[in-house]
Scaffold this active site. Structure first.
Site, PDB file in Angstrom:
ATOM      1  N   ASN A  16       4.089  -5.313   0.357  1.00  0.00           N
ATOM      2  CA  ASN A  16       3.591  -4.077  -0.539  1.00  0.00           C
ATOM      3  C   ASN A  16       4.045  -2.863  -0.479  1.00  0.00           C
ATOM      4  O   ASN A  16       4.031  -2.102   0.375  1.00  0.00           O
ATOM      5  CB  ASN A  16       1.966  -4.044  -0.282  1.00  0.00           C
ATOM      6  CG  ASN A  16       1.242  -3.387  -1.014  1.00  0.00           C
ATOM      7  OD1 ASN A  16       1.701  -2.301  -1.577  1.00  0.00           O
ATOM      8  ND2 ASN A  16      -0.113  -3.735  -1.343  1.00  0.00           N
ATOM      9  N   ILE A  17       4.860  -2.511  -1.478  1.00  0.00           N
ATOM     10  CA  ILE A  17       5.738  -1.084  -1.457  1.00  0.00           C
ATOM     11  C   ILE A  17       4.733   0.033  -1.382  1.00  0.00           C
ATOM     12  O   ILE A  17       5.220   1.055  -0.889  1.00  0.00           O
ATOM     13  CB  ILE A  17       6.587  -1.179  -2.833  1.00  0.00           C
ATOM     14  CG1 ILE A  17       7.428   0.008  -2.623  1.00  0.00           C
ATOM     15  CG2 ILE A  17       5.871  -1.187  -3.989  1.00  0.00           C
ATOM     16  CD1 ILE A  17       8.912  -0.120  -1.730  1.00  0.00           C
ATOM     17  N   ASP A  72      -3.251  -4.948   8.092  1.00  0.00           N
ATOM     18  CA  ASP A  72      -4.061  -5.650   7.232  1.00  0.00           C
ATOM     19  C   ASP A  72      -5.019  -4.988   7.006  1.00  0.00           C
ATOM     20  O   ASP A  72      -5.724  -4.307   7.828  1.00  0.00           O
ATOM     21  CB  ASP A  72      -4.476  -7.092   7.957  1.00  0.00           C
ATOM     22  CG  ASP A  72      -5.051  -8.157   7.107  1.00  0.00           C
ATOM     23  OD1 ASP A  72      -4.217  -8.341   6.044  1.00  0.00           O
ATOM     24  OD2 ASP A  72      -6.370  -8.469   7.056  1.00  0.00           O
ATOM     25  N   HIS A 180      -8.089   4.824   5.380  1.00  0.00           N
ATOM     26  CA  HIS A 180      -7.976   3.929   6.448  1.00  0.00           C
ATOM     27  C   HIS A 180      -6.772   3.675   7.121  1.00  0.00           C
ATOM     28  O   HIS A 180      -6.294   4.121   8.305  1.00  0.00           O
ATOM     29  CB  HIS A 180      -8.657   2.649   5.871  1.00  0.00           C
ATOM     30  CG  HIS A 180      -7.927   2.032   4.875  1.00  0.00           C
ATOM     31  ND1 HIS A 180      -7.942   2.933   3.695  1.00  0.00           N
ATOM     32  CD2 HIS A 180      -7.274   0.964   4.347  1.00  0.00           C
ATOM     33  CE1 HIS A 180      -7.103   2.254   2.411  1.00  0.00           C
ATOM     34  NE2 HIS A 180      -7.068   1.152   3.056  1.00  0.00           N
ATOM     35  N   ARG A 181      -5.572   3.619   6.137  1.00  0.00           N
ATOM     36  CA  ARG A 181      -4.174   3.254   6.501  1.00  0.00           C
ATOM     37  C   ARG A 181      -3.465   4.305   7.260  1.00  0.00           C
ATOM     38  O   ARG A 181      -3.055   4.299   8.248  1.00  0.00           O
ATOM     39  CB  ARG A 181      -3.585   2.694   5.497  1.00  0.00           C
ATOM     40  CG  ARG A 181      -2.063   2.516   5.703  1.00  0.00           C
ATOM     41  CD  ARG A 181      -1.502   1.760   4.548  1.00  0.00           C
ATOM     42  NE  ARG A 181      -2.150   0.363   4.168  1.00  0.00           N
ATOM     43  CZ  ARG A 181      -2.732   0.455   3.230  1.00  0.00           C
ATOM     44  NH1 ARG A 181      -2.951   1.633   2.081  1.00  0.00           N
ATOM     45  NH2 ARG A 181      -3.638  -0.609   2.826  1.00  0.00           N
TER      46      ARG A 181
END
Ligand code: ITT
Length: 196
Positions: A16-17, A72, A180-181
């Site tokens: 996922n870029i 994830d 979150h990431r």
């Protein structure tokens, strides 16, 4: 050979870029480099993000033998008992944002959260280490995105707490203040920069 890379360069196994671009900006804050590698890993079916991330990290490490992270993420919507949770990818591909909004048409409780788990693996580690981040917010009633099409996945329908914009109305820097990431990545980067 790769020991000298530790603490400075990290390999991010993802397809996922968008996730990679968010990560690039965070590692930049820490004067670290990140490289995207597209190793194919099986994503196990589990209700536990940590378990999914750890399994993928082990598999990715076996394939490339480099200090590696996988991430994830899941979206948990309170009114539908945490759906889609770790199945976010499948739900996005099948019913998409419109489908999720439809499910929630009659629902006043719009509370939702994104969770991210980063799992790190290298040659000296027996079980992958995990770093977590969470973004609390709500599912808006209509998708909203910026004209120049920022965002991916559920970004157009998720508005984090303390902002009146959806993730898709923000540029990457702004999303990284709330996401979150970004939170999980910063925790990881703090750890990794001390690693020799
Ligand atoms: P990998 O190759 O890294 O696994 P992926 O896109 O499959 O990439 P995940 O399994 O972590 O990533 O995420 C599942 C889905 O959840 C993803 O495809 C999006 O639709 C959604 N998602 C995850 N993080 C998101 C974010 O920050 N904003 C919007 N949607 C997100």
């Amino acid at each position: 050979m790769h020991f000298s890379l530790k603490g400075k360069v990290i390999f991010f196994a993802t397809n996922n870029i968008n996730k990679f671009n968010e990560a690039r900006k965070i590692f930049n804050e820490f004067q670290m480099a990140v490289a995207m590698i597209r190793v194919k890993t099986l994503e196990i079916q589990s209700e536990n993000l940590e378990e999914i991330a750890k399994t993928s990290a082990i598999e990715a490490f076996k394939k490339c033998n480099l200090p590696i992270i996988v991430e994830d993420a899941g979206l948990f919507v309170e009114a539908v008992n945490g759906f889609p949770g770790p199945y976010a990818s499948y739900v996005y591909k099948t019913i998409g944002n419109e489908g999720l909004l439809k499910l929630m048409e009659q629902t006043e409780n719009r509370k939702a959260k994104f969770q991210s788990v980063i799992a790190y693996c290298d040659a000296d580690i027996e079980t992958p280490l995990c770093f977590k981040g969470e973004a609390m917010g709500e599912i808006v009633k209509e998708p909203r995105k910026a004209k120049n099409k920022h965002g991916f996945g559920f970004d157009p329908i998720f508005r984090p707490l303390n902002s009146n914009k959806t993730f898709a109305e923000m540029d990457v820097e702004e999303k990284n203040k709330y996401s979150h990431r970004a939170k999980a990545l910063r925790k990881f980067a703090e750890f990794y920069k001390k690693l020799k």
